[in-house]
Design a protein around this motif. Sequence first.
Motif, PDB file in Angstrom:
ATOM      1  N   ARG A 136       0.819  -1.215   0.000  1.00 51.08           N
ATOM      2  CA  ARG A 136       0.000   0.000   0.000  1.00 51.08           C
ATOM      3  C   ARG A 136       0.850   1.261   0.000  1.00 51.08           C
ATOM      4  O   ARG A 136       0.327   2.359  -0.063  1.00 51.08           O
ATOM      5  CB  ARG A 136      -0.903   0.017   1.233  1.00 51.08           C
ATOM      6  N   PRO A 151       0.620   6.210  -6.923  1.00 51.72           N
ATOM      7  CA  PRO A 151       0.096   5.902  -8.259  1.00 51.72           C
ATOM      8  C   PRO A 151       1.018   6.393  -9.379  1.00 51.72           C
ATOM      9  O   PRO A 151       1.093   5.786 -10.435  1.00 51.72           O
ATOM     10  CB  PRO A 151      -1.253   6.622  -8.293  1.00 51.72           C
ATOM     11  N   VAL A 171      -2.276  -4.159 -10.123  1.00 49.77           N
ATOM     12  CA  VAL A 171      -2.704  -3.068  -9.261  1.00 49.77           C
ATOM     13  C   VAL A 171      -4.080  -3.375  -8.680  1.00 49.77           C
ATOM     14  O   VAL A 171      -4.947  -3.933  -9.357  1.00 49.77           O
ATOM     15  CB  VAL A 171      -2.746  -1.744 -10.066  1.00 49.77           C
ATOM     16  N   THR A 172      -4.278  -2.995  -7.414  1.00 52.47           N
ATOM     17  CA  THR A 172      -5.609  -3.075  -6.810  1.00 52.47           C
ATOM     18  C   THR A 172      -6.198  -1.676  -6.789  1.00 52.47           C
ATOM     19  O   THR A 172      -5.494  -0.696  -6.564  1.00 52.47           O
ATOM     20  CB  THR A 172      -5.546  -3.632  -5.377  1.00 52.47           C
ATOM     21  N   TYR A 173      -7.492  -1.612  -7.061  1.00 55.03           N
ATOM     22  CA  TYR A 173      -8.180  -0.319  -7.072  1.00 55.03           C
ATOM     23  C   TYR A 173      -9.653  -0.533  -6.763  1.00 55.03           C
ATOM     24  O   TYR A 173     -10.173  -1.643  -6.884  1.00 55.03           O
ATOM     25  CB  TYR A 173      -7.988   0.410  -8.410  1.00 55.03           C
ATOM     26  N   VAL A 230     -13.034  -4.079  -4.255  1.00 50.13           N
ATOM     27  CA  VAL A 230     -11.658  -3.794  -4.665  1.00 50.13           C
ATOM     28  C   VAL A 230     -11.296  -4.872  -5.671  1.00 50.13           C
ATOM     29  O   VAL A 230     -11.509  -6.058  -5.427  1.00 50.13           O
ATOM     30  CB  VAL A 230     -10.698  -3.815  -3.462  1.00 50.13           C
ATOM     31  N   CYS A 274      -8.467  -6.351  -8.860  1.00 45.38           N
ATOM     32  CA  CYS A 274      -7.065  -6.417  -9.264  1.00 45.38           C
ATOM     33  C   CYS A 274      -7.005  -6.621 -10.767  1.00 45.38           C
ATOM     34  O   CYS A 274      -7.648  -7.541 -11.297  1.00 45.38           O
ATOM     35  CB  CYS A 274      -6.378  -7.576  -8.552  1.00 45.38           C
ATOM     36  N   MET A 326      -6.639   7.817 -10.965  1.00 45.68           N
ATOM     37  CA  MET A 326      -5.557   7.348 -10.096  1.00 45.68           C
ATOM     38  C   MET A 326      -5.954   7.433  -8.624  1.00 45.68           C
ATOM     39  O   MET A 326      -5.372   6.752  -7.789  1.00 45.68           O
ATOM     40  CB  MET A 326      -4.286   8.159 -10.347  1.00 45.68           C
ATOM     41  N   LEU A 365      -8.471   6.176  -7.323  1.00 44.27           N
ATOM     42  CA  LEU A 365      -9.092   4.916  -6.914  1.00 44.27           C
ATOM     43  C   LEU A 365      -8.070   3.814  -6.640  1.00 44.27           C
ATOM     44  O   LEU A 365      -8.410   2.762  -6.121  1.00 44.27           O
ATOM     45  CB  LEU A 365     -10.077   4.438  -7.993  1.00 44.27           C
ATOM     46  N   ILE A 366      -6.811   4.055  -6.979  1.00 45.59           N
ATOM     47  CA  ILE A 366      -5.764   3.041  -6.791  1.00 45.59           C
ATOM     48  C   ILE A 366      -5.474   2.859  -5.303  1.00 45.59           C
ATOM     49  O   ILE A 366      -5.312   3.817  -4.569  1.00 45.59           O
ATOM     50  CB  ILE A 366      -4.486   3.428  -7.561  1.00 45.59           C
ATOM     51  N   ARG A 367      -5.407   1.584  -4.880  1.00 46.23           N
ATOM     52  CA  ARG A 367      -5.120   1.268  -3.481  1.00 46.23           C
ATOM     53  C   ARG A 367      -3.717   0.742  -3.286  1.00 46.23           C
ATOM     54  O   ARG A 367      -3.082   1.023  -2.290  1.00 46.23           O
ATOM     55  CB  ARG A 367      -6.125   0.237  -2.964  1.00 46.23           C
TER      56      ARG A 367
END
Length: 189
Positions: A75, A79, A88-90, A99, A101, A155, A157-159
Amino acid sequence: MSTSRLAALAQSLASLRRADFERLGKKWGLRGLAVVNVVCAVHLFAEHVGFIHVVSGPSMLPTMSAAGEVVFENRMVSPKSLKRGDLVTYISPLDPTRVVCKRLIGLPGDIICVDPTGRLAPSTEHVVIPKGHVWFIGDNAEMSRDSRQYGPVSMGLIRGKLMAKVWPPTAAGFFRNNFVDIGVEGSEV
């Protein structure tokens, strides 16, 4: 025994009980605070450093099993530091409670073929990825809901970025970025 002696004995027993209860309360209170500290530390680690997740579904075959695998998500990734080919997880743009991937294949400014398979859009249709957005696609395009359906993803929303499989042990290992940039004619690759 005199009444004054009985009163003194009763008072000393009462104070002894009060002291025992105070000591017991302090002991359990400190243990409760220790539990709260551990829970807070785990939460902060999971939200800002990394966490172990179960990933399942057919959209990332053959990279990940449809039956599910346990993976480590980093984490602490900006981004802007992500590269084409990263897993990528989002947060899903279609369902903010999920969420997902997917593989990142387009960065801001890239020109992307909307659907190279030609199933969802003509393979001649292209899009320019806007600033602050990226393009995702599942490794198993036939079974994936991704940017081909919902377009460029913010970007914001990217986790995180998937770093490694940790379970099952036979499949454990780091994810490699196997993306090959074919470049544009006349440019260096």
